[in-house]
Each structure stands twice: as C-alpha cells, then as structure tokens.
Design a protein around this motif. Structure first.
Motif, PDB file in Angstrom:
ATOM      1  N   LYS A 177       0.827  -1.205   0.000  1.00 58.71           N
ATOM      2  CA  LYS A 177       0.000   0.000   0.000  1.00 58.71           C
ATOM      3  C   LYS A 177       0.867   1.264   0.000  1.00 58.71           C
ATOM      4  CE  LYS A 177      -4.065  -1.937   2.305  1.00 58.71           C
ATOM      5  NZ  LYS A 177      -4.978  -1.855   3.485  1.00 58.71           N
ATOM      6  N   ILE A 178       2.150   1.077   0.217  1.00 56.23           N
ATOM      7  CA  ILE A 178       3.105   2.185   0.192  1.00 56.23           C
ATOM      8  C   ILE A 178       3.962   2.043  -1.062  1.00 56.23           C
ATOM      9  CG2 ILE A 178       4.978   3.356   1.417  1.00 56.23           C
ATOM     10  CD1 ILE A 178       4.002   2.025   3.994  1.00 56.23           C
ATOM     11  N   ASN A 179       3.805   2.959  -1.989  1.00 56.50           N
ATOM     12  CA  ASN A 179       4.628   2.945  -3.212  1.00 56.50           C
ATOM     13  C   ASN A 179       4.501   1.623  -3.976  1.00 56.50           C
ATOM     14  OD1 ASN A 179       6.544   4.168  -4.983  1.00 56.50           O
ATOM     15  ND2 ASN A 179       8.208   3.019  -4.016  1.00 56.50           N
ATOM     16  N   GLY A 180       3.373   0.942  -3.767  1.00 57.40           N
ATOM     17  CA  GLY A 180       3.188  -0.339  -4.422  1.00 57.40           C
ATOM     18  C   GLY A 180       4.066  -1.443  -3.873  1.00 57.40           C
ATOM     19  N   GLY A 181       4.785  -1.144  -2.776  1.00 54.82           N
ATOM     20  CA  GLY A 181       5.708  -2.135  -2.223  1.00 54.82           C
ATOM     21  C   GLY A 181       6.898  -2.412  -3.127  1.00 54.82           C
ATOM     22  N   ALA A 182       7.211  -1.469  -4.022  1.00 56.17           N
ATOM     23  CA  ALA A 182       8.261  -1.699  -5.015  1.00 56.17           C
ATOM     24  C   ALA A 182       9.659  -1.569  -4.415  1.00 56.17           C
ATOM     25  CB  ALA A 182       8.106  -0.710  -6.170  1.00 56.17           C
ATOM     26  N   PHE A 183      10.543  -2.468  -4.833  1.00 61.99           N
ATOM     27  CA  PHE A 183      11.953  -2.379  -4.469  1.00 61.99           C
ATOM     28  C   PHE A 183      12.773  -3.110  -5.515  1.00 61.99           C
ATOM     29  CE2 PHE A 183      10.699  -6.434  -2.781  1.00 61.99           C
ATOM     30  CZ  PHE A 183      11.828  -7.234  -2.797  1.00 61.99           C
ATOM     31  N   GLN A 184      14.068  -3.004  -5.417  1.00 63.28           N
ATOM     32  CA  GLN A 184      14.956  -3.659  -6.372  1.00 63.28           C
ATOM     33  C   GLN A 184      15.990  -4.500  -5.635  1.00 63.28           C
ATOM     34  OE1 GLN A 184      16.633  -0.360  -8.557  1.00 63.28           O
ATOM     35  NE2 GLN A 184      15.062  -0.475 -10.147  1.00 63.28           N
ATOM     36  N   ILE A 185      16.362  -5.589  -6.279  1.00 58.83           N
ATOM     37  CA  ILE A 185      17.538  -6.352  -5.853  1.00 58.83           C
ATOM     38  C   ILE A 185      18.606  -6.118  -6.914  1.00 58.83           C
ATOM     39  CG2 ILE A 185      18.488  -8.638  -5.376  1.00 58.83           C
ATOM     40  CD1 ILE A 185      15.690  -9.521  -4.523  1.00 58.83           C
ATOM     41  N   GLN A 186      19.703  -5.520  -6.494  1.00 60.81           N
ATOM     42  CA  GLN A 186      20.784  -5.182  -7.419  1.00 60.81           C
ATOM     43  C   GLN A 186      21.971  -6.106  -7.150  1.00 60.81           C
ATOM     44  OE1 GLN A 186      22.831  -1.360  -6.956  1.00 60.81           O
ATOM     45  NE2 GLN A 186      22.706  -1.076  -9.166  1.00 60.81           N
ATOM     46  N   LEU A 187      22.443  -6.745  -8.203  1.00 64.91           N
ATOM     47  CA  LEU A 187      23.577  -7.675  -8.114  1.00 64.91           C
ATOM     48  C   LEU A 187      24.734  -7.060  -8.895  1.00 64.91           C
ATOM     49  CD1 LEU A 187      20.984 -10.158  -9.095  1.00 64.91           C
ATOM     50  CD2 LEU A 187      22.300 -10.723  -7.074  1.00 64.91           C
ATOM     51  N   VAL A 188      25.795  -6.703  -8.201  1.00 61.46           N
ATOM     52  CA  VAL A 188      26.913  -5.993  -8.821  1.00 61.46           C
ATOM     53  C   VAL A 188      28.130  -6.908  -8.861  1.00 61.46           C
ATOM     54  CG1 VAL A 188      28.375  -3.950  -8.764  1.00 61.46           C
ATOM     55  CG2 VAL A 188      26.015  -3.823  -7.926  1.00 61.46           C
ATOM     56  N   HIS A 189      28.665  -7.091 -10.054  1.00 61.81           N
ATOM     57  CA  HIS A 189      29.840  -7.953 -10.241  1.00 61.81           C
ATOM     58  C   HIS A 189      31.087  -7.093 -10.400  1.00 61.81           C
ATOM     59  CE1 HIS A 189      32.467 -10.631 -12.836  1.00 61.81           C
ATOM     60  NE2 HIS A 189      32.284 -11.336 -11.739  1.00 61.81           N
ATOM     61  N   ASN A 190      32.139  -7.449  -9.652  1.00 65.17           N
ATOM     62  CA  ASN A 190      33.427  -6.727  -9.700  1.00 65.17           C
ATOM     63  C   ASN A 190      33.237  -5.236  -9.449  1.00 65.17           C
ATOM     64  OD1 ASN A 190      34.940  -9.016 -10.174  1.00 65.17           O
ATOM     65  ND2 ASN A 190      34.965  -8.780 -12.383  1.00 65.17           N
ATOM     66  N   GLU A 191      32.548  -4.943  -8.369  1.00 68.67           N
ATOM     67  CA  GLU A 191      32.262  -3.547  -8.040  1.00 68.67           C
ATOM     68  C   GLU A 191      33.551  -2.745  -7.904  1.00 68.67           C
ATOM     69  OE1 GLU A 191      29.060  -1.333  -5.237  1.00 68.67           O
ATOM     70  OE2 GLU A 191      30.376  -2.763  -4.221  1.00 68.67           O
ATOM     71  N   GLY A 192      33.555  -1.571  -8.511  1.00 68.87           N
ATOM     72  CA  GLY A 192      34.708  -0.679  -8.410  1.00 68.87           C
ATOM     73  C   GLY A 192      35.822  -0.979  -9.386  1.00 68.87           C
ATOM     74  N   LYS A 193      35.684  -2.047 -10.178  1.00 64.88           N
ATOM     75  CA  LYS A 193      36.708  -2.399 -11.150  1.00 64.88           C
ATOM     76  C   LYS A 193      36.283  -1.928 -12.539  1.00 64.88           C
ATOM     77  CE  LYS A 193      38.240  -6.434  -8.513  1.00 64.88           C
ATOM     78  NZ  LYS A 193      38.467  -7.908  -8.537  1.00 64.88           N
ATOM     79  N   ALA A 194      37.224  -1.964 -13.442  1.00 60.60           N
ATOM     80  CA  ALA A 194      36.968  -1.465 -14.796  1.00 60.60           C
ATOM     81  C   ALA A 194      35.861  -2.249 -15.491  1.00 60.60           C
ATOM     82  CB  ALA A 194      38.250  -1.511 -15.624  1.00 60.60           C
ATOM     83  N   ASP A 195      35.712  -3.531 -15.150  1.00 62.29           N
ATOM     84  CA  ASP A 195      34.711  -4.365 -15.807  1.00 62.29           C
ATOM     85  C   ASP A 195      33.459  -4.552 -14.949  1.00 62.29           C
ATOM     86  OD1 ASP A 195      35.983  -5.860 -13.875  1.00 62.29           O
ATOM     87  OD2 ASP A 195      36.042  -7.708 -15.048  1.00 62.29           O
ATOM     88  N   GLU A 196      33.203  -3.602 -14.057  1.00 60.04           N
ATOM     89  CA  GLU A 196      32.003  -3.692 -13.209  1.00 60.04           C
ATOM     90  C   GLU A 196      30.747  -3.789 -14.074  1.00 60.04           C
ATOM     91  OE1 GLU A 196      29.403  -0.656 -10.465  1.00 60.04           O
ATOM     92  OE2 GLU A 196      31.558  -0.750 -10.043  1.00 60.04           O
ATOM     93  N   SER A 197      29.840  -4.662 -13.669  1.00 60.21           N
ATOM     94  CA  SER A 197      28.551  -4.795 -14.341  1.00 60.21           C
ATOM     95  C   SER A 197      27.508  -5.205 -13.315  1.00 60.21           C
ATOM     96  CB  SER A 197      28.630  -5.819 -15.475  1.00 60.21           C
ATOM     97  OG  SER A 197      29.063  -7.074 -14.983  1.00 60.21           O
ATOM     98  N   SER A 198      26.257  -5.062 -13.664  1.00 59.45           N
ATOM     99  CA  SER A 198      25.209  -5.351 -12.685  1.00 59.45           C
ATOM    100  C   SER A 198      23.950  -5.872 -13.360  1.00 59.45           C
ATOM    101  CB  SER A 198      24.881  -4.094 -11.864  1.00 59.45           C
ATOM    102  OG  SER A 198      24.369  -3.073 -12.700  1.00 59.45           O
ATOM    103  N   ILE A 199      23.164  -6.554 -12.560  1.00 59.36           N
ATOM    104  CA  ILE A 199      21.824  -7.002 -12.947  1.00 59.36           C
ATOM    105  C   ILE A 199      20.856  -6.455 -11.907  1.00 59.36           C
ATOM    106  CG2 ILE A 199      20.317  -8.980 -13.362  1.00 59.36           C
ATOM    107  CD1 ILE A 199      22.829 -10.638 -13.918  1.00 59.36           C
TER     108      ILE A 199
END
Length: 503
Positions: free
Chosen positions: A331-353
């Motif tokens: 009932k608050i904001n539709g209960g929306a949230f995200q799960i973010q998966l970050v690979h090699n955070e902070g490195k040149a080849d960082e990527s996420s889903i």
C-alpha cells in the motif's frame, strides 16, 4: 600408374574450412554476390628422347584462401573455398565477394605420383588473385616437380594421439580431472627439415585426427636417412569444466599449441608423438542459470510512540522515537523495491543485474525472491544490494504535544506531557500528529551469497527525509516562526504545541 596423395599445409594451420574466428561465425548465407574461378590442374612429364607431355591431375584439392578479416572486421585466421579436380583436371570454385574486392591466393597441395622408390613429388602452387563480384576467371595451374621431395624415396611414419585437458570429466560414475581425445578432423601440420639451417628446403604436410584423436602421416624421406620435424595443430573447440560456485560449470574453450613440438623421423620406422593441446582461451558462458534466493523484510522510518510497560498504564505514551519503523507494504509505493547484483564492483569491468520486485502483501514488508546471475560470475565477486528508489510521501506522521483546555474551550496550560493517567477511568492524551511531506530511499549494505543457503538480508529500513519547504513552513511542535508568527502559539501567545522532533 598408382598414385599417392600427400596434402601440404601453407601459411596458416587450418587448411580446410575456417580457423577459429573472433566472432561466433562467418555466415555467407546473405551474401548475394560472388565470383568464380575455374581451370585445370596439370603437370608436365619430361621423358628422355620424347616430347614433354602435359598430364591432368585428377582427385586433387584446389583451394582459394582468403584472410577472414576480408569478410568480418577483426576476424582471425583464414576462410577457404575449395574444389576437387575431375578426371581431366578441371575444377570450379565459387567465392562469395559481396560488394568488396576479395584478395586471396589460389593454392594446391604437395602431390605424390608413383610407387615408393620411383615417386615424383609435385610442389605446392600459390597464385595471388583479386576477385570482384561477377568475375569468371579461368586459370591453368601447372604443378612443378619438387626436387627436394622427389629425392626422397623412403618413407617415415609419424603417428600419435591428440588430447586435451577438459578439466573435470566423468569417467563411469566418478568425476575426476582427466584428458579427453581431440575431436575428429583436427589438422596436424608437420614441417620436415630436409636441410637443417635452410628453411627453403622445409616442406609442410598435414593430416587430420580420427574420431579417437589419433593421427598418422606417411612422410617422404631419403632412403635409410633420418630427419627432424616440427609438429603443430590447428586450434579446435572443446569444453573446459571446473568447480565454480560450488558446482560444475562447463565453458567453451579453444585448444591448440603455444609452441610447436619436435620429433625425429627415420626411413622405414614409426615415430610416436602424443600431444596434449594447450588451453588457448576460455569463453565465459552468457547463460544465467546460477540462482540465488534473497529474502528479508522492508520497513520505512516513522515517528513511533513508545508506551508504558507499567501495569494498567499500557495505553500511556511516554515518548516518541524519531527512528521508529513501520512495515513497507504494497500500500506504500506499491511495495516496489529492487535487488541489485553488482559484479566486480569498483573495477573497470564492473557490471550489474537489477531485478524489479514487490513485497508480498499489504500487511508486511516481507519478501522471498529468486534471482539469477551469469554463470560466469563468481559468487565471491557479486555484491547484493536491496534498493528502494527515492519516492515521495505525504503521510509521514509527526507527533507533538498539545495544550490543556478548560471545559469552555479556553486555553488553560501547556503541560509538556504526552499523556496523563490518574486512574483507569481518568486518562487524558496530550498527543497529536500531522502528516508531513518528504521522501523515502534505501540502499542496503552489501551482502554476498555463499552458494549453499538463502541470502537473508534481515530487516532493512528506508530512511525518511522531510522536504525543506514543509519543515520550514508547516512543522508543528518545534517552535517554528513563519512571517513573525510562532506556529506553536495562539493569537494570545499561549503555547499550544511543543515537544516535537526537529528535522
């Protein structure tokens, strides 16, 4: 006349088809334009006391070799288009061109004619040709006698097996590290050193592996003589399987040799050379079959009354905490949230889903969500974040104390209390609240999956930030003065509100 056919390698290792390309494949299905090369393959036989005779060469390979990058930028290796000569030595090769000029080389292999002891060897031929769409070029190729090989009337045999380390393999019901046979059709290139120190007298021969990875080549050599050779193999595709994220993961790999191997040859003898191919490269899979269950509970920050724990005083408010929590329901904001998966955070080849999710119900902020990461991502290198993107609310409850009034409604006093209890039947609340405007937002700390258990993020609470306009013009119970008027006082300067938290 009995004929023996030996196939010579030229320039690159892969002689049939195409070497491993940088792109996944070279596809000529959509190429509408082409050129044609046709002609005959012959040799000239000289006989003492007789005129020279031109003899057609049947059953021989004629091929047009083109660097693969002529067709696809950054492609490696060669593309080959070939034909086999007919009884009269004729052949025809169609070469896709598209709108480009295609530069390549029309080539033949070493050819052996006759019985051992009386053989004639014909040298490779190589002619540079430029082709444009619609060309129909006719060529007559005369294969010259190779004096180096024709002097070799003996035969040495080189044979062995090509294998490669495929990582973890199943042998029966057991998984173990082990070698497996190379696939059929892998080109084995053999360079025989007929005159050490004189590369012009080197000759290259090729053979191919059988289904069990074995190969065998009959090589011309001078009678009762011994020579050395270098052996290399064309790159080939295979699988490499390893323990990864607590399970077995198979990856596409390319195998070959980083350096040629040496072997000795001797007339009439068999030399065994088994080769274990090197792993040249491994391609990470692009599939997402690695599943992770992320669960927890989401709340939002609120001002929350704290009640007395004294018997019979349970309804008495004793304080208001600024850092309370309420369920983040749908009932608050539709209960929306995200799960973010970050690979090699902070490195040149960082990527996420990023997975867009919603909490389970309108009564709680609990969630239990299965997500997937790329199979090539090592769990230790993946950080998991719970995100609630910033959203606006106009329902944030802000509590403050109110004044005591007489029965006739006149102001009596500001008691600076939340609640007064004198008996079970005589209780008075001096608490009120207003709805405030602001934003909620959350980014959790990082979590890491271990590959065995669900990732439980516990309780995560979205922080509230009151809008500057609201807290500067409307917030009660904090002594706010707007246009010279204290919002916590009435027209007679009596304090009517107080005790609220500031923002």
């Amino acid at each position: 006349m009995k004929k023996f056919f030996l196939f010579a390698a030229v320039a690159m290792m892969a002689l049939v088809g195409c070497e491993k390309q940088n792109q996944s494949s070279l596809d000529f299905a959509d190429v509408k334009q082409s050129a044609k090369i046709s002609g005959t393959l012959v040799y000239v036989a000289d006989k003492a006391g007789a005129a020279s005779q031109e003899i057609a060469l049947a059953g021989q390979r004629v091929y047009f070799l083109v660097a693969a990058d002529k067709y696809a930028d950054n492609a490696a290796g060669n593309q080959i288009f070939e034909a086999t000569t007919a009884e009269d030595g004729s052949y025809s090769i169609t070469v896709p061109t598209g709108a480009k000029t295609i530069n390549g080389n029309l080539k033949t292999d070493i050819i052996a004619i006759g019985e051992e002891g009386a053989r004639i060897f014909l040298a490779e031929t190589d002619e540079a040709i430029a082709l444009n769409a619609g060309d129909a070029k006719v060529k007559k190729t005369v294969a010259p006698i190779d004096p180096v090989l024709t002097a070799c009337q003996g035969t040495a045999t080189l044979k062995g097996k090509i294998s490669y380390n495929a990582g973890v393999v199943e042998k029966g019901s057991v998984k173990e590290d082990g070698l497996v046979a190379a696939p059929a059709g892998v080109t084995v290139r053999i360079i025989v050193k007929y005159a050490p120190g004189d590369a012009s007298r080197d000759r290259a021969f090729v053979t191919k592996t059988a289904s069990d990875g074995s190969y065998e080549a009959k090589l011309p050599i001078q009678a009762a003589d011994a020579k050395n050779c270098e052996v290399n193999i064309a790159q080939f595709n295979g699988k490499f399987t390893e323990e990864f994220n607590n399970k077995l993961l198979s990856k596409d790999a390319i195998f070959g040799l980083l350096a040629a191997q040496n072997a000795g040859l001797k007339d009439g003898e068999v030399t065994i050379l088994d080769i274990v191919a090197d792993r040249i490269s491994v391609t990470d899979p692009t599939s997402k079959n690695t599943k992770i269950v992320v669960k927890g509970e989401l709340k939002v920050t609120v001002e929350e009354p704290k009640y007395s724990t004294t018997k019979d005083h349970e309804e008495e408010i004793v304080s208001i905490t600024k850092d309370g929590a309420a369920a983040y329901t749908n009932k608050i904001n539709g209960g929306a949230f995200q799960i973010q998966l970050v690979h090699n955070e902070g490195k040149a080849d960082e990527s996420s889903i990023i997975y867009d999710c919603n909490v389970e119900s309108d009564k709680s902020g609990k969630f239990n969500q299965e997500v997937a990461i790329y199979d090539a991502w090592k769990l230790d290198d993946v950080k998991i974040y719970i995100i609630i993107k910033k959203f606006v609310t106009k329902d944030f409850p802000h509590y403050y104390k109110i004044a005591k009034y007489k029965n006739n409604g006149d102001w009596e006093a500001f008691l600076d209390v939340w609640y007064v209890w004198t008996s079970k039947t005589n209780q008075t609340s001096y608490t009120d609240s207003q709805k405030c405007e602001g934003t909620y937002e959350l980014k959790s700390a990082a979590f890491v999956a271990d590959g065995f258990f669900d990732v439980n993020v516990g309780t995560q609470k979205a922080a509230f930030e009151m809008s500057s306009d609201f807290k500067n013009t409307q917030l009660l119970g904090v002594g706010l003065v707007v246009d010279g008027q204290n919002l916590d006082e009435d027209a007679d300067s009596h304090q009517i509100y107080g005790g609220g938290h500031t923002y």
